[in-house]
Design an enzyme around this catalytic site. Structure first.
Site, PDB file in Angstrom:
ATOM      1  CB  THR A  77      -0.990  -0.041   1.146  1.00  0.00           C
ATOM      2  OG1 THR A  77      -1.798  -1.050   1.232  1.00  0.00           O
ATOM      3  CG2 THR A  77      -1.768   1.464   1.456  1.00  0.00           C
ATOM      4  CG  ASN A  98       2.538  -1.392   3.646  1.00  0.00           C
ATOM      5  OD1 ASN A  98       2.517  -0.577   2.990  1.00  0.00           O
ATOM      6  ND2 ASN A  98       1.665  -2.384   3.416  1.00  0.00           N
ATOM      7  CG  ASP A 160      -1.959   5.994   8.773  1.00  0.00           C
ATOM      8  OD1 ASP A 160      -1.238   5.523   7.811  1.00  0.00           O
ATOM      9  OD2 ASP A 160      -2.071   5.896   9.723  1.00  0.00           O
ATOM     10  NE  ARG A 161      -0.416   1.097   4.485  1.00  0.00           N
ATOM     11  CZ  ARG A 161      -1.156   0.363   5.509  1.00  0.00           C
ATOM     12  NH1 ARG A 161      -1.117   0.851   6.659  1.00  0.00           N
ATOM     13  NH2 ARG A 161      -1.812  -0.910   5.321  1.00  0.00           N
ATOM     14  CG  HIS A 477      -1.258  -6.753  -1.691  1.00  0.00           C
ATOM     15  ND1 HIS A 477      -0.204  -5.901  -0.977  1.00  0.00           N
ATOM     16  CD2 HIS A 477      -2.194  -6.607  -0.795  1.00  0.00           C
ATOM     17  CE1 HIS A 477      -0.644  -5.120  -0.154  1.00  0.00           C
ATOM     18  NE2 HIS A 477      -1.986  -5.669   0.133  1.00  0.00           N
TER      19      HIS A 477
END
Length: 542
Positions: A77, A98, A160-161, A477
């Site tokens: 992500t 991440n 948030d990311r 993923h």
């Protein structure tokens, strides 16, 4: 589909007149709308595109790139979102994963979350302060503000990311869901706009109510088959939810509807696109990812999510239409995903499997420690991706550990390749169509010398790096394979001539394309190139 009543009401109050048919004006649009659907693979898009009837249906009348790429190997992500509005791959954004290991971090927890400030006293990678400090490059919003300080940048997301990596370092409003508060929040010290407060009240009221099962459209019925996964089942769910269950709220269409409704509310309250300057509205829809992780992408859960997201996108566009603003939209994704291996095997992928629980840095590190008689377990990381060697070892010990660990990884039947950081660093940055890149070139596109591991492990295709599935985590993923790399990219503007292009592009191409559309110069060297939205890939940004 039974939409969230307070949220649906918010949409209804905002929406007004239908879209008026008109020619696209030659002037730049006054509002750019950038939407990322987390874990929206090109395969998922292809499966459902004929069923879309609302928001996606509108986007399909624009410029359609069904085979775009998050070209890098670290298909997670945070890295994926860092490419969408920076024009750069993770090798330049610095967002390699991440989470990564930083042995110099000023705390006992040496794992660093991509969107945190690890220097905050008392923080950890799971109890963190949200920050943009790790993003090494400027984003489209910053380019816009450099060209015109009156341009406004608003970023709203379920994670948030996603909000941080697309919004960048200079934002006017940034809001994301925060689990501890069970509400949308922003950086400390920022005033909460009335529309955010109202949305938080609406979500709280909705959470207090149980959610009945959603109605199943006819085209979803063929997806209904239950698979036992750990202590639960997946494949036939309809998003029934007991009152107060925040985890089930996030992993449901309700979550995306709330995010899109908040974005619509902020656009209306702030009158985005109604001033002299072009504004930027960024939306990160996260529910597809939570649903995919918990259920895979082949059951009724994902089918219902695709139906509901299509409807919610249509509601967002109706609100923007009602303002009369000339706006342009691009929709993309941060990565794709693969289905649960149990269902994949039933559907003709006999090699689909769960990872051997002994194939991870901790277990292999213990074996290497015993073999070399070391005082500490020398490895950190997971079963794939970046693996780190304890820097306290001597140079000779480090070399011995790397050789022994790589030998063990390479001998495992579920491992496809292992690359050292030296070999990756010596590989030129990839060029040409991303589908032609070798595995090591994909790894190179994710490589940052300050943050990447000592070596990188690539699992074989269809090996799911989840040995024992649990609640909310059955599929994932993060691989270098195309099912995780390929995503759709859809551009739309009122009156534009639609087309579908068969050739690939990168998500890094989105930012320079939008910059060209609004006549904003790209102030830095980037990996992406401009896309000609009249016909396909071109070089007009160079």
């Amino acid at each position: 589909m039974k939409f969230v009543r307070p949220i649906a009401a918010a949409f209804a109050l905002l929406a007004a007149s239908p879209l008026a048919a008109q020619e696209a004006p030659p002037a730049p649009p006054k509002l750019l709308v950038v939407i990322s659907v987390d874990q929206f693979s090109a395969d998922l898009f292809a499966e459902y595109r004929r069923q879309y009837a609302a928001g996606f249906a509108r986007l399909l009348t624009g410029a359609v790139f069904p085979s775009a790429y998050q070209g890098h190997a670290a298909t997670e992500t945070c890295p994926g979102h860092s490419t969408i509005l920076s024009g750069d791959r993770p090798a330049h954004t610095g967002i390699i994963a991440n989470d990564w290991t930083d042995f110099a971090a000023p705390r006992d927890d040496k794992t660093v979350y991509c969107a945190e400030d690890e220097s905050v006293p008392g923080s950890s990678s799971r109890n963190y302060t949200v920050s943009d400090k790790h993003l090494k490059v400027p984003t489209l919003g910053e380019w816009m503000k450099l060209a015109d300080p009156h341009s406004r940048v608003v970023s709203v997301a379920g994670k948030d990311r996603a909000a941080v990596m697309m919004g960048g370092h200079k934002i006017d409003e940034l809001w994301y869901w925060w689990d501890k508060a069970k509400a949308f929040q922003s950086y400390a010290g920022r005033a909460m706009p009335p529309v955010v407060a109202k949305m938080n009240e609406s979500v709280a009221a909705r959470l207090a109510e149980p959610q009945p099962p959603m109605d199943l459209p006819d085209y979803c019925k063929s997806h209904e088959r239950a698979y036992p996964i750990g202590t639960a089942t997946t494949g036939s769910g309809r998003f029934a939810r007991p009152a107060g269950d925040t985890a089930k709220f996030k992993a449901s269409p309700e979550f995306d509807e709330s995010v899109l409704a908040l974005a619509a509310g902020l656009a209306t309250e702030m009158k985005l696109g109604q001033g002299a300057s072009t504004d930027l509205l960024i939306v990160g829809a996260s529910a597809t990812d939570y649903i995919g992780h918990g259920n895979g992408n082949g059951g009724t859960e994902m089918c219902l999510q695709m139906f509901a997201l299509d409807q919610s996108l249509g509601k967002l566009f109706a609100v923007l239409d009602s303002t009369g603003v000339d706006y342009a939209v691009v929709l993309a994704a941060d990565h794709g995903a693969t289905d649960i291996p149990e269902r994949s095997r039933d559907r003709g992928a006999p090699d689909a499997a769960r990872v051997d629980p002994r194939l991870n840095a901790t277990e292999i590190g213990k074996a290497v420690q015993a073999e070399l008689k070391l005082p500490v377990q020398p490895l950190s990381g997971g079963s794939f991706g970046d693996i780190y060697i304890d820097p306290k070892l001597t140079k000779a010990q480090h070399a011995a550990v790397q050789a022994a660990a790589m030998r063990r990884f390479e001998a495992h039947p579920q491992v496809y390749a292992v690359f050292t950081r030296a070999r990756i660093a010596a590989t030129p940055s990839p060029k040409g169509p991303p589908e032609t890149w070798s595995l090591i070139e994909r790894a190179r596109a994710s490589y940052d010398p300050q943050r990447s591991g000592d070596f990188i492990v690539v699992l074989k295709p269809r090996v799911t790096p989840i040995a024992a599935p649990g609640p909310g985590y059955a599929a994932t993923h993060g691989s270098a394979w195309d099912y995780d790399r390929r995503v759709p990219v859809l551009f739309w503007r009122k009156g534009m001539t639609g087309f579908e292009h068969p050739l690939s592009i990168e998500t890094a191409d989105i930012a320079p394309t939008l910059a060209a559309l609004i006549h904003v110069p790209v102030p830095v060297a980037i990996d992406g190139r401009c896309i000609d939205l009249d016909s396909g890939p071109g070089d007009s940004c160079r």
